[in-house]
Design an enzyme around this catalytic site. Structure first.
Site, mmCIF file in Angstrom:
data_model
loop_
_atom_site.group_PDB
_atom_site.id
_atom_site.type_symbol
_atom_site.label_atom_id
_atom_site.label_comp_id
_atom_site.label_asym_id
_atom_site.label_seq_id
_atom_site.Cartn_x
_atom_site.Cartn_y
_atom_site.Cartn_z
ATOM 1 N N THR A 40 -14.077 11.384 2.397
ATOM 2 C CA THR A 40 -14.975 10.247 2.551
ATOM 3 C C THR A 40 -14.673 9.617 3.910
ATOM 4 O O THR A 40 -13.839 10.127 4.665
ATOM 5 C CB THR A 40 -14.707 9.192 1.454
ATOM 6 O OG1 THR A 40 -13.400 8.641 1.670
ATOM 7 C CG2 THR A 40 -14.796 9.792 0.053
ATOM 8 N N ALA A 85 -9.022 7.816 -4.341
ATOM 9 C CA ALA A 85 -9.664 6.598 -4.854
ATOM 10 C C ALA A 85 -10.513 5.986 -3.762
ATOM 11 O O ALA A 85 -10.307 6.243 -2.579
ATOM 12 C CB ALA A 85 -8.602 5.583 -5.300
ATOM 13 N N THR A 127 -1.946 0.445 -8.574
ATOM 14 C CA THR A 127 -1.699 -0.690 -7.686
ATOM 15 C C THR A 127 -1.218 -1.908 -8.476
ATOM 16 O O THR A 127 -1.584 -2.069 -9.649
ATOM 17 C CB THR A 127 -2.997 -1.055 -6.930
ATOM 18 O OG1 THR A 127 -2.822 -2.314 -6.282
ATOM 19 C CG2 THR A 127 -4.204 -1.162 -7.855
ATOM 20 N N GLU A 129 -2.349 -4.677 -8.026
ATOM 21 C CA GLU A 129 -3.511 -5.566 -8.154
ATOM 22 C C GLU A 129 -4.083 -5.567 -9.575
ATOM 23 O O GLU A 129 -4.836 -6.467 -9.939
ATOM 24 C CB GLU A 129 -4.597 -5.185 -7.142
ATOM 25 C CG GLU A 129 -4.090 -5.307 -5.712
ATOM 26 C CD GLU A 129 -5.173 -5.169 -4.660
ATOM 27 O OE1 GLU A 129 -6.329 -5.529 -4.939
ATOM 28 O OE2 GLU A 129 -4.853 -4.706 -3.555
ATOM 29 N N TYR A 151 -12.515 -3.484 -7.401
ATOM 30 C CA TYR A 151 -11.534 -2.432 -7.076
ATOM 31 C C TYR A 151 -10.407 -2.407 -8.110
ATOM 32 O O TYR A 151 -10.134 -1.371 -8.729
ATOM 33 C CB TYR A 151 -10.954 -2.653 -5.672
ATOM 34 C CG TYR A 151 -9.647 -1.909 -5.439
ATOM 35 C CD1 TYR A 151 -9.610 -0.514 -5.374
ATOM 36 C CD2 TYR A 151 -8.436 -2.598 -5.296
ATOM 37 C CE1 TYR A 151 -8.408 0.173 -5.182
ATOM 38 C CE2 TYR A 151 -7.241 -1.922 -5.111
ATOM 39 C CZ TYR A 151 -7.229 -0.543 -5.048
ATOM 40 O OH TYR A 151 -6.037 0.123 -4.865
ATOM 41 N N ALA A 153 -10.244 -3.744 -11.007
ATOM 42 C CA ALA A 153 -10.730 -3.464 -12.367
ATOM 43 C C ALA A 153 -10.925 -1.967 -12.564
ATOM 44 O O ALA A 153 -10.625 -1.424 -13.646
ATOM 45 C CB ALA A 153 -12.038 -4.218 -12.617
ATOM 46 N N SER A 154 -11.409 -1.293 -11.522
ATOM 47 C CA SER A 154 -11.597 0.162 -11.659
ATOM 48 C C SER A 154 -10.245 0.871 -11.738
ATOM 49 O O SER A 154 -10.084 1.847 -12.469
ATOM 50 C CB SER A 154 -12.460 0.721 -10.522
ATOM 51 O OG SER A 154 -11.783 0.645 -9.285
ATOM 52 N N LYS A 155 -9.258 0.362 -11.005
ATOM 53 C CA LYS A 155 -7.915 0.974 -11.083
ATOM 54 C C LYS A 155 -7.302 0.690 -12.466
ATOM 55 O O LYS A 155 -6.688 1.562 -13.066
ATOM 56 C CB LYS A 155 -7.003 0.430 -9.975
ATOM 57 C CG LYS A 155 -7.397 0.826 -8.556
ATOM 58 C CD LYS A 155 -7.304 2.320 -8.278
ATOM 59 C CE LYS A 155 -5.895 2.833 -8.210
ATOM 60 N NZ LYS A 155 -5.851 4.255 -7.743
ATOM 61 N N LEU A 207 -8.542 -14.068 9.948
ATOM 62 C CA LEU A 207 -7.632 -14.426 8.854
ATOM 63 C C LEU A 207 -8.413 -15.139 7.749
ATOM 64 O O LEU A 207 -9.053 -16.171 7.992
ATOM 65 C CB LEU A 207 -6.509 -15.328 9.386
ATOM 66 C CG LEU A 207 -5.404 -15.695 8.397
ATOM 67 C CD1 LEU A 207 -4.629 -14.450 7.949
ATOM 68 C CD2 LEU A 207 -4.439 -16.710 9.019
ATOM 69 N N GLY A 276 -12.989 -14.243 -4.883
ATOM 70 C CA GLY A 276 -12.024 -13.860 -5.928
ATOM 71 C C GLY A 276 -10.662 -13.473 -5.377
ATOM 72 O O GLY A 276 -9.920 -12.731 -6.026
ATOM 73 N N HIS A 277 -10.317 -13.962 -4.189
ATOM 74 C CA HIS A 277 -9.097 -13.532 -3.498
ATOM 75 C C HIS A 277 -7.840 -13.874 -4.306
ATOM 76 O O HIS A 277 -7.552 -15.055 -4.547
ATOM 77 C CB HIS A 277 -9.027 -14.230 -2.133
ATOM 78 C CG HIS A 277 -8.206 -13.504 -1.126
ATOM 79 N ND1 HIS A 277 -8.075 -13.927 0.170
ATOM 80 C CD2 HIS A 277 -7.465 -12.375 -1.228
ATOM 81 C CE1 HIS A 277 -7.303 -13.087 0.833
ATOM 82 N NE2 HIS A 277 -6.914 -12.146 0.004
HETATM 83 P P1 NAD Z 1 -7.296 5.884 1.384
HETATM 84 O O1 NAD Z 1 -8.583 5.179 1.198
HETATM 85 O O2 NAD Z 1 -6.635 5.892 2.722
HETATM 86 O O3 NAD Z 1 -7.433 7.413 0.931
HETATM 87 C C1 NAD Z 1 -8.171 7.809 -0.190
HETATM 88 C C2 NAD Z 1 -8.429 9.296 -0.078
HETATM 89 O O4 NAD Z 1 -9.136 9.711 -1.246
HETATM 90 C C3 NAD Z 1 -9.287 9.683 1.127
HETATM 91 O O5 NAD Z 1 -8.723 10.782 1.795
HETATM 92 C C4 NAD Z 1 -10.638 10.032 0.512
HETATM 93 O O6 NAD Z 1 -11.348 11.009 1.259
HETATM 94 C C5 NAD Z 1 -10.210 10.547 -0.849
HETATM 95 N N1 NAD Z 1 -11.280 10.423 -1.858
HETATM 96 C C6 NAD Z 1 -12.032 9.316 -2.129
HETATM 97 N N2 NAD Z 1 -12.922 9.588 -3.099
HETATM 98 C C7 NAD Z 1 -12.705 10.882 -3.470
HETATM 99 C C8 NAD Z 1 -13.297 11.738 -4.435
HETATM 100 N N3 NAD Z 1 -14.304 11.310 -5.224
HETATM 101 N N4 NAD Z 1 -12.829 12.997 -4.552
HETATM 102 C C9 NAD Z 1 -11.823 13.441 -3.759
HETATM 103 N N5 NAD Z 1 -11.237 12.688 -2.820
HETATM 104 C C10 NAD Z 1 -11.667 11.418 -2.679
HETATM 105 O O7 NAD Z 1 -6.335 5.256 0.286
HETATM 106 P P2 NAD Z 1 -4.760 5.002 0.324
HETATM 107 O O8 NAD Z 1 -4.493 3.683 0.938
HETATM 108 O O9 NAD Z 1 -4.079 6.216 0.837
HETATM 109 O O10 NAD Z 1 -4.482 4.848 -1.235
HETATM 110 C C11 NAD Z 1 -4.092 5.960 -2.048
HETATM 111 C C12 NAD Z 1 -3.916 5.498 -3.469
HETATM 112 O O11 NAD Z 1 -2.937 4.449 -3.516
HETATM 113 C C13 NAD Z 1 -5.183 4.901 -4.086
HETATM 114 O O12 NAD Z 1 -5.279 5.352 -5.414
HETATM 115 C C14 NAD Z 1 -4.977 3.398 -4.026
HETATM 116 O O13 NAD Z 1 -5.642 2.752 -5.077
HETATM 117 C C15 NAD Z 1 -3.467 3.312 -4.171
HETATM 118 N N6 NAD Z 1 -2.887 2.106 -3.555
HETATM 119 C C16 NAD Z 1 -2.957 1.899 -2.214
HETATM 120 C C17 NAD Z 1 -2.370 0.759 -1.648
HETATM 121 C C18 NAD Z 1 -2.391 0.487 -0.174
HETATM 122 O O14 NAD Z 1 -1.784 -0.516 0.258
HETATM 123 N N7 NAD Z 1 -3.019 1.298 0.646
HETATM 124 C C19 NAD Z 1 -1.718 -0.166 -2.469
HETATM 125 C C20 NAD Z 1 -1.681 0.084 -3.847
HETATM 126 C C21 NAD Z 1 -2.230 1.240 -4.375
#
Ligand code: NAD
Length: 326
Positions: A40, A85, A127, A129, A151, A153-155, A207, A276-277
Site C-alpha cells: 500500500t 495493517a 497496539t 491504543e 484505528y 477499534a479495528s485493532k 503540533l 477523539g485524541h
Molecule cells: P506501516 O503502515 O508502516 O506498515 C504496514 C504494512 O502493511 C505496509 O507495508 C503495507 O503495505 C502492509 N499492508 C497494509 N494492508 C495490507 C494488506 N491488506 N495486505 C497485505 N499487506 C498490507 O505500519 P507499522 O508502523 O510498521 O506497523 C506495523 C504493525 O504494528 C501494525 O499492525 C500496527 O498496528 C502495529 N503498531 C505500530 C505502532 C507504531 O508506532 N508504528 C505502534 C503500535 C502498533
C-alpha cells in the site's frame, strides 16, 4: 524453519525481517522468511533492499484478505508474525472502511488459514491504543479494551478474534501490544519522521492541541526484539505489552527535536486537536520482563539521535514518499 511475515515491507515489519535474516534473533538465525505485503502507500520494497538478495527471503506481493493465497503460504509455515495493517490514526478518522477490511477481515483470513494449516505459532502485533486513554498509572494486559479511534477499534477487534481462535480452535496465538515506535524507515506522515524531515528542511511542524498528550516511546529495535521473544517463548493465548520506558508529552518531544536542530518554538504551528485524541498511553511491561526477560535496551537520546541521522543520510528514501502525500 519458515516464518511468514505479513506487512514485512512496512516500517516495523521490515525491521523485523532485516534483523531476523541478519541473525539477530538466535532462535531464528537460520530461518527462511516469506514476506506477504500488498505494498500500500505505506509499504515499499526498498525497505527490504538490504536483504533482497538473501536466498532465505521470498517476497510475495499480495493481500492478507486473499484467502487462497494466504492458505497456500500457510502450508509449511512454522511461525506467523502478523504486522500488516492500516496503521495511521488520522487516516482512520478521514475514512475507516479500509481499516476494518485489512485489520479485521484480513486478520480473520490469516487466523482461519493458520488454524486450517495447524501453524504451530502465530504472533499478532497489536497496539497499546486498544486500551484507550489512561490519566495515571499503567495498563496491565488484564485491562479492558476501550478503543477510541476507528484505528484502535479495528485493532481491538482483531485482538479479540485472535483470542477467540485460541480459545475456540486452540490456535497457538500470542498478542503483543506495544507503545509508539520510532526509528528508521518510518513512513514520513507519522509524527517523528514528519517532524524530523520538516525541521531538516527548515519547515514548521504541526503540533496538535496543547501538546500535552503523553506517549511512551519505543525504539523499533526493542519492539522487534520483544516480538522475537514472544514468538519463541510466549505462552499461547497470552497477551504481552511491550514498552520503551520513555514517556513524554508531545510538547516535550518537540522541544528535544528543536534542541537537536538548534531551532526554537517559532518552528511550531499549533493546530486544532485530533478528534477523539487519547490523552495518555502507558503500558506496564512487568509480564514480558518477568516471563521472557525483555527490557528496552535503546536509550531514548541515542535512539533519537541515530534516527535523526538516518533521515539525514537517507533523503532519497523519504523525499519521494513525502512528495507523494501532496
Ligand atoms: P506501516 O503502515 O508502516 O506498515 C504496514 C504494512 O502493511 C505496509 O507495508 C503495507 O503495505 C502492509 N499492508 C497494509 N494492508 C495490507 C494488506 N491488506 N495486505 C497485505 N499487506 C498490507 O505500519 P507499522 O508502523 O510498521 O506497523 C506495523 C504493525 O504494528 C501494525 O499492525 C500496527 O498496528 C502495529 N503498531 C505500530 C505502532 C507504531 O508506532 N508504528 C505502534 C503500535 C502498533
Amino acid at each position: 524453519m519458515r516464518i511468514l511475515v505479513t506487512g514485512g515491507a512496512g516500517f516495523i515489519g521490515s525491521h523485523f525481517v532485516r534483523e531476523t535474516l541478519g541473525g539477530r534473533y538466535p532462535a531464528y538465525a537460520r530461518a527462511e522468511v516469506v514476506v506477504l505485503d500488498k505494498l500500500t502507500y505505506a509499504g515499499s520494497e526498498t525497505n527490504l533492499a538490504a536483504v533482497a538478495d538473501d536466498p532465505r527471503m521470498r517476497f510475495v506481493r499480495g493481500d492478507i484478505r486473499d484467502g487462497p493465497l494466504v492458505a497456500e503460504l500457510m502450508r509449511g509455515t512454522d511461525l506467523v508474525v502478523h504486522f500488516a495493517a492500516e496503521s495511521h490514526v488520522d487516516r482512520s478518522i478521514a475514512g475507516s472502511a479500509e481499516f476494518v477490511l485489512t485489520n479485521v477481515v484480513g486478520t480473520h483470513t490469516l487466523l482461519q488459514a493458520a488454524t486450517d494449516a495447524s501453524v504451530p505459532k502465530f504472533v499478532h502485533v497489536s497496539t497499546d491504543e486498544v486500551y484507550g486513554s489512561i490519566d495515571s498509572g499503567s495498563w496491565t494486559e488484564e485491562e479492558p479494551l476501550r478503543p477510541n479511534s476507528p484505528y484502535s477499534a479495528s485493532k481491538a477487534s482483531s485482538d479479540l478474534l485472535a483470542r477467540s481462535y485460541h480459545r475456540t480452535h486452540g490456535l497457538p496465538v500470542c498478542v503483543t501490544r506495544c507503545s509508539n515506535n520510532y526509528g528508521p524507515h518510518q513512513f514520513p506522515e507519522k509524527f517523528v519522521p514528519l517532524f524530523v524531515t520538516n525541521l531538516m528542511d527548515g519547515l514548521s511542524v504541526p503540533l496538535y492541541g496543547d501538546g500535552g498528550n503523553v506517549r511512551d516511546w519505543l525504539h523499533v529495535d526493542d519492539h522487534c526484539r520483544g516480538i522475537a521473544l514472544v514468538a519463541e517463548g510466549g505462552e499461547p493465548g497470552e497477551v504481552y505489552n511491550i514498552g520503551g520506558g520513555t514517556e513524554l508529552t508531545n510538547r516535550a518531544f518537540v522541544t528535544r527535536l528543536l534542541d537537536a536542530f538548534g531551532l526554537d518554538e517559532s518552528m511550531v504551528d499549533r493546530v486544532p486537536d485530533r478528534k477523539g485524541h487519547d490523552r495518555r498511553y502507558s503500558v506496564n511491561i512487568e509480564k514480558i520482563a518477568g516471563q521472557l526477560g525483555y527490557a528496552p535496551l535503546v536509550p531514548f537520546d541515542e535512539g533519537l539521535e541515530s534516527t535523526i541521522q538516518w533521515y539525514a543520510d537517507n533523503r532519497g528514501w523519504w523525499e519521494p514518499l513525502k512528495k507523494s502525500l501532496k
